[in-house]
Design a protein around this motif. Structure first.
Motif, PDB file in Angstrom:
ATOM      1  N   GLY A 311       0.692  -1.145  -0.040  1.00 12.77           N
ATOM      2  CA  GLY A 311      -0.056   0.099   0.083  1.00 12.77           C
ATOM      3  C   GLY A 311       0.822   1.252  -0.069  1.00 12.77           C
ATOM      4  N   ARG A 312       1.094   2.060   1.119  1.00  9.78           N
ATOM      5  CA  ARG A 312       1.603   3.206   1.289  1.00  9.78           C
ATOM      6  C   ARG A 312       3.097   3.151   0.841  1.00  9.78           C
ATOM      7  NH1 ARG A 312       0.794   4.320   7.454  1.00  9.78           N
ATOM      8  NH2 ARG A 312       1.543   2.180   7.349  1.00  9.78           N
ATOM      9  N   ASN A 313       4.078   2.419   1.384  1.00  8.51           N
ATOM     10  CA  ASN A 313       5.496   2.540   0.814  1.00  8.51           C
ATOM     11  C   ASN A 313       6.067   1.039   0.917  1.00  8.51           C
ATOM     12  OD1 ASN A 313       6.228   1.897   3.758  1.00  8.51           O
ATOM     13  ND2 ASN A 313       5.471   3.893   4.106  1.00  8.51           N
ATOM     14  N   PHE A 314       7.415   1.251   0.340  1.00  7.17           N
ATOM     15  CA  PHE A 314       8.204  -0.057   0.250  1.00  7.17           C
ATOM     16  C   PHE A 314       8.193  -1.053   1.588  1.00  7.17           C
ATOM     17  CE2 PHE A 314      12.162  -2.473  -0.247  1.00  7.17           C
ATOM     18  CZ  PHE A 314      11.739  -3.438  -1.302  1.00  7.17           C
ATOM     19  N   ASP A 315       8.807  -0.224   2.672  1.00 10.31           N
ATOM     20  CA  ASP A 315       8.856  -0.605   4.041  1.00 10.31           C
ATOM     21  C   ASP A 315       7.827  -1.230   4.626  1.00 10.31           C
ATOM     22  OD1 ASP A 315      11.604   0.236   3.950  1.00 10.31           O
ATOM     23  OD2 ASP A 315      11.258   1.531   5.262  1.00 10.31           O
ATOM     24  N   ASP A 316       6.561  -0.797   4.469  1.00  8.95           N
ATOM     25  CA  ASP A 316       5.253  -1.225   4.834  1.00  8.95           C
ATOM     26  C   ASP A 316       4.895  -2.667   4.008  1.00  8.95           C
ATOM     27  OD1 ASP A 316       2.901  -1.143   6.248  1.00  8.95           O
ATOM     28  OD2 ASP A 316       1.551  -0.672   4.367  1.00  8.95           O
ATOM     29  N   THR A 317       5.132  -2.575   2.674  1.00 10.13           N
ATOM     30  CA  THR A 317       5.022  -3.963   1.961  1.00 10.13           C
ATOM     31  C   THR A 317       5.855  -5.040   2.414  1.00 10.13           C
ATOM     32  OG1 THR A 317       4.579  -2.499  -0.060  1.00 10.13           O
ATOM     33  CG2 THR A 317       5.073  -4.870  -0.374  1.00 10.13           C
ATOM     34  N   ILE A 318       6.995  -4.731   2.727  1.00 14.12           N
ATOM     35  CA  ILE A 318       8.212  -5.811   3.303  1.00 14.12           C
ATOM     36  C   ILE A 318       7.551  -6.267   4.609  1.00 14.12           C
ATOM     37  CG2 ILE A 318      10.329  -6.004   4.099  1.00 14.12           C
ATOM     38  CD1 ILE A 318      11.304  -4.435   1.863  1.00 14.12           C
ATOM     39  N   PHE A 319       6.927  -5.264   5.438  1.00 18.68           N
ATOM     40  CA  PHE A 319       6.767  -5.761   6.624  1.00 18.68           C
ATOM     41  C   PHE A 319       5.517  -6.495   6.837  1.00 18.68           C
ATOM     42  CE2 PHE A 319       4.462  -4.173  10.830  1.00 18.68           C
ATOM     43  CZ  PHE A 319       5.168  -4.701  11.648  1.00 18.68           C
ATOM     44  N   LYS A 320       4.481  -6.309   6.100  1.00 18.29           N
ATOM     45  CA  LYS A 320       3.207  -6.982   6.108  1.00 18.29           C
ATOM     46  C   LYS A 320       3.529  -8.306   5.389  1.00 18.29           C
ATOM     47  CE  LYS A 320      -0.141  -3.331   5.722  1.00 18.29           C
ATOM     48  NZ  LYS A 320      -1.158  -2.689   5.090  1.00 18.29           N
ATOM     49  N   THR A 321       4.296  -8.535   4.463  1.00 20.46           N
ATOM     50  CA  THR A 321       4.852  -9.778   4.120  1.00 20.46           C
ATOM     51  C   THR A 321       5.462 -10.646   4.949  1.00 20.46           C
ATOM     52  OG1 THR A 321       5.217  -8.805   1.692  1.00 20.46           O
ATOM     53  CG2 THR A 321       6.005 -11.038   1.920  1.00 20.46           C
ATOM     54  N   ASN A 322       6.274  -9.881   5.814  1.00 20.75           N
ATOM     55  CA  ASN A 322       7.051 -10.795   6.695  1.00 20.75           C
ATOM     56  C   ASN A 322       6.357 -11.464   8.005  1.00 20.75           C
ATOM     57  OD1 ASN A 322       9.648 -10.739   5.456  1.00 20.75           O
ATOM     58  ND2 ASN A 322      10.489  -9.068   6.348  1.00 20.75           N
ATOM     59  N   LEU A 323       5.220 -10.585   8.287  1.00 22.38           N
ATOM     60  CA  LEU A 323       4.323 -10.579   9.240  1.00 22.38           C
ATOM     61  C   LEU A 323       3.328 -12.256   8.814  1.00 22.38           C
ATOM     62  CD1 LEU A 323       2.939  -7.500  10.605  1.00 22.38           C
ATOM     63  CD2 LEU A 323       4.500  -9.000  12.053  1.00 22.38           C
ATOM     64  N   GLU A 324       3.169 -12.021   7.685  1.00 30.35           N
ATOM     65  CA  GLU A 324       2.115 -12.984   7.032  1.00 30.35           C
ATOM     66  C   GLU A 324       2.945 -14.408   6.953  1.00 30.35           C
ATOM     67  OE1 GLU A 324      -0.642 -14.331   3.339  1.00 30.35           O
ATOM     68  OE2 GLU A 324       0.592 -12.467   3.098  1.00 30.35           O
ATOM     69  N   ALA A 325       4.427 -14.013   6.577  1.00 33.79           N
ATOM     70  CA  ALA A 325       5.166 -15.299   6.325  1.00 33.79           C
ATOM     71  C   ALA A 325       5.387 -15.878   7.811  1.00 33.79           C
ATOM     72  CB  ALA A 325       6.411 -14.752   5.440  1.00 33.79           C
ATOM     73  N   SER A 326       5.684 -15.311   8.801  1.00 36.56           N
ATOM     74  CA  SER A 326       6.011 -15.837  10.135  1.00 36.56           C
ATOM     75  C   SER A 326       4.868 -16.682  10.496  1.00 36.56           C
ATOM     76  CB  SER A 326       6.094 -14.820  11.212  1.00 36.56           C
ATOM     77  OG  SER A 326       4.873 -13.954  11.370  1.00 36.56           O
ATOM     78  N   LEU A 327       3.594 -16.386  10.286  1.00 39.42           N
ATOM     79  CA  LEU A 327       2.452 -17.390  10.497  1.00 39.42           C
ATOM     80  C   LEU A 327       2.425 -18.608   9.693  1.00 39.42           C
ATOM     81  CD1 LEU A 327      -0.282 -14.682  10.721  1.00 39.42           C
ATOM     82  CD2 LEU A 327       0.657 -15.799  12.678  1.00 39.42           C
ATOM     83  N   ALA A 328       2.759 -18.335   8.379  1.00 44.40           N
ATOM     84  CA  ALA A 328       3.143 -19.557   7.599  1.00 44.40           C
ATOM     85  C   ALA A 328       3.967 -20.387   7.636  1.00 44.40           C
ATOM     86  CB  ALA A 328       2.962 -18.926   5.954  1.00 44.40           C
ATOM     87  N   ILE A 329       5.320 -20.012   8.298  1.00 46.00           N
ATOM     88  CA  ILE A 329       6.272 -20.701   8.370  1.00 46.00           C
ATOM     89  C   ILE A 329       5.923 -21.576   9.783  1.00 46.00           C
ATOM     90  CG2 ILE A 329       8.732 -20.493   9.304  1.00 46.00           C
ATOM     91  CD1 ILE A 329       8.935 -18.097   7.817  1.00 46.00           C
ATOM     92  N   ALA A 330       5.472 -21.171  10.825  1.00 46.23           N
ATOM     93  CA  ALA A 330       4.987 -21.895  11.839  1.00 46.23           C
ATOM     94  C   ALA A 330       4.194 -23.051  11.679  1.00 46.23           C
ATOM     95  CB  ALA A 330       4.479 -20.898  12.814  1.00 46.23           C
ATOM     96  N   ARG A 331       3.305 -22.765  10.598  1.00 47.42           N
ATOM     97  CA  ARG A 331       2.257 -23.764  10.146  1.00 47.42           C
ATOM     98  C   ARG A 331       2.862 -24.783   9.479  1.00 47.42           C
ATOM     99  NH1 ARG A 331      -1.393 -23.727   5.462  1.00 47.42           N
ATOM    100  NH2 ARG A 331      -2.975 -25.401   6.001  1.00 47.42           N
ATOM    101  N   GLN A 332       3.916 -24.490   8.307  1.00 52.74           N
ATOM    102  CA  GLN A 332       4.585 -25.340   7.683  1.00 52.74           C
ATOM    103  C   GLN A 332       5.634 -26.329   8.367  1.00 52.74           C
ATOM    104  OE1 GLN A 332       4.316 -25.996   4.171  1.00 52.74           O
ATOM    105  NE2 GLN A 332       2.369 -24.570   4.351  1.00 52.74           N
ATOM    106  N   LEU A 333       5.999 -25.812   9.446  1.00 54.88           N
ATOM    107  CA  LEU A 333       6.916 -26.491  10.129  1.00 54.88           C
ATOM    108  C   LEU A 333       6.280 -27.949  10.920  1.00 54.88           C
ATOM    109  CD1 LEU A 333       9.076 -23.825  12.178  1.00 54.88           C
ATOM    110  CD2 LEU A 333       9.746 -25.187   9.894  1.00 54.88           C
TER     111      LEU A 333
END
Length: 487
Positions: A311-333
């Motif tokens: 949405g707003r800026n590049f840092d925000d995009t990265i932050f939201k992707t990493n947050l979502e990834a942290s949940l996905a990683i725990a589930r995949q493990l």
């Protein structure tokens, strides 16, 4: 957060899926041809002592000798706990010695099972430690008053003259005195049976076999959050009800037989989830994705933004992707049962607050894991190092094997590379032999390339060696396979 447990039973395998919030959170698999050994107690024989490695190989009746390290020997642990100089393994064990051991890790890849002499027997509420006279409480029971109550309850119910101790499991929270006493009585009988068999048997002998997968689910996986346990086998439901009546009465009312027309796993799309859990790439809802690579030494997980523009800026995009990834990683493990050293490569974040927030979210998601996990935080390179206890083989190791075409490299040589290898082989053969003709047997893609783009090079080679060269397609050959036949 409520969950449902689905148990699919067939003559050749048992599969278990834990479903929560409409998604599969855990997968467990046990095949009749390849049962796990973790938890089994054996009377083994010392086959070889290795002083240089401070370890020994023990014959317990499996295909490969099992491995016992000095750190897993009871006497060594006691000496280290008291600050004493540890006795070397060659003074504790000798070849031909009979020894009581327990499997703590299944055979994985080329490695044999790992053993310990610190035997423990698991019940529903407690874990019995025959050689360790203390009472411990699961760290997941956080209420201090409840921890004190349970410790006093176990000490009160302990059988007089008993030498061992107990670990109070998470399931014991709010347990009654009768439930604790019943578990202690069951575990005492079990240990007596193990001891009696060890006195009358010759090594290698199985003294105690851990429960099958369906029973272990009732003992270890079912919690207060479990609202239903559906089993698609009538006979298995009857067996589980009989077992639960004696060991876990509270579970009985949640057990039910699934008799619907559609297969149980189809109803919850579990088979599709299994197929995704074997894939290298995991898609995120935002458009980002994970790349999971499992090697002999460690597992790496790489996070990518993919099609997520944010949405707003590049840092925000990265932050939201990493947050979502942290949940996905725990589930995949959990889904893939990945263990050992795990390296997470999140997208680089300059903002330290964002880093901390992602780490907190990751630890929160991992807190649901039933397996012991440690997270060491971000390294100087921006990677997250973590470990997850590995006791059984991962889903990929159970369900897949190395590709015979690429030999587990993950890629194959191009048709052009194979063409050039064949041309070099022709030159080598021409120097050694003098046939009437050379015939090339190769895959369709390689032969097509020789007939088209590489035809000039092939003709030049034929002229150079002074022999005709013919081509023949072998449909059964992979792209890398070829033969040069002397005619």
């Amino acid at each position: 957060m409520t969950e449902d447990i689905l148990i699919n039973v067939s003559p050749f395998e048992t599969r278990v899926a834990v479903v929560s919030q409409g998604a599969v959170q855990e997968l467990h698999l046990e095949r009749s041809a390849h049962k796990g050994y973790v938890g089994n107690v054996y009377l083994g024989r010392v086959a070889r002592v290795l002083p240089g490695m401070q370890s020994a190989f023990i014959t317990i009746g499996l295909e490969r000798a099992a491995f016992l390290h000095i750190a897993d020997i009871r006497e060594n642990r006691i000496e280290r706990a008291h600050g004493q100089t540890p006795t070397p393994i060659e003074k504790l064990l000798f070849e031909g010695q009979s020894i009581k051991v327990q499997v703590i890790k299944d055979p994985i890849g080329t490695k044999g099972a790992r053993l310990s002499t610190q035997i423990s027997l698991a019940g529903r509420m407690l874990v019995y430690l025959p050689y360790d006279p203390h009472v411990g409480i699961s760290q997941r029971i956080e209420n201090d008053a409840e921890r004190t109550r349970l410790r006093e309850l176990v000490q009160k119910c302990m059988i007089e003259g008993e030498a061992g101790g107990y670990i109070v499991r998470t399931q014991a929270e709010d347990a009654t005195e009768e439930e604790i006493a019943a578990d202690i009585d069951y575990l005492a009988k079990l240990w007596t049976s193990v001891q009696n068999r060890s006195r009358t048997s010759a090594p290698p002998t199985l003294l105690h076999e851990d429960l099958n997968l369906a029973q272990r689910v009732l003992r270890d996986v079912v919690s207060a959050d479990t609202q239903s346990i559906q089993v698609d086998s009538r006979s298995t439901v009857a067996q589980l009800r009989t077992w639960a009546a004696e060991y876990t009465p509270a579970v009985q009312e949640r057990l039910s037989h699934y008799s619907g027309e559609r297969p149980l796993f189809d109803l919850y799309s579990v088979d599709e989830e299994i197929a995704r859990a074997l894939s290298r790439r995991v898609e995120l809802k935002s458009g980002g994705y994970l790349i999971i690579d499992q090697t002999e030494a460690l597992t790496t997980i790489d996070v990518n933004t993919g099609g997520f523009v944010g949405g707003r800026n590049f840092d925000d995009t990265i932050f939201k992707t990493n947050l979502e990834a942290s949940l996905a990683i725990a589930r995949q493990l959990r889904l893939r049962n990945l263990g050992g050293i795990i390296i997470l490569d999140f997208i680089d974040m300059e903002n330290l607050e964002h880093r901390d927030a992602v780490l907190v979210e990751l630890k929160k998601a991992l807190s649901r894991d039933r397996t012991r996990v440690t997270v060491n935080g971000f390294t100087q390179l921006g990677l997250v190092e973590m470990t997850r206890k590995r006791t059984r083989e991962s889903l990929a190791h159970l369900m897949t094997e190395h590709c015979p075409v690429c030999q587990a490299r993950g890629n194959v040589k191009t048709a052009r590379t194979v063409c050039y290898e064949i041309l070099r082989e022709l030159l080598r053969e021409a120097h050694q032999f003098n046939p009437r003709e050379f015939r090339i047997l190769a895959s369709q893609s390689v032969i097509d390339l020789f007939l088209e783009e590489e035809s000039q090079h092939l003709a030049q080679m034929g002229d150079f060696i002074g022999k005709p060269v013919s081509l023949q397609v072998e449909t059964g050959y992979s792209q890398e396979q070829y033969d040069v036949i002397l005619v």
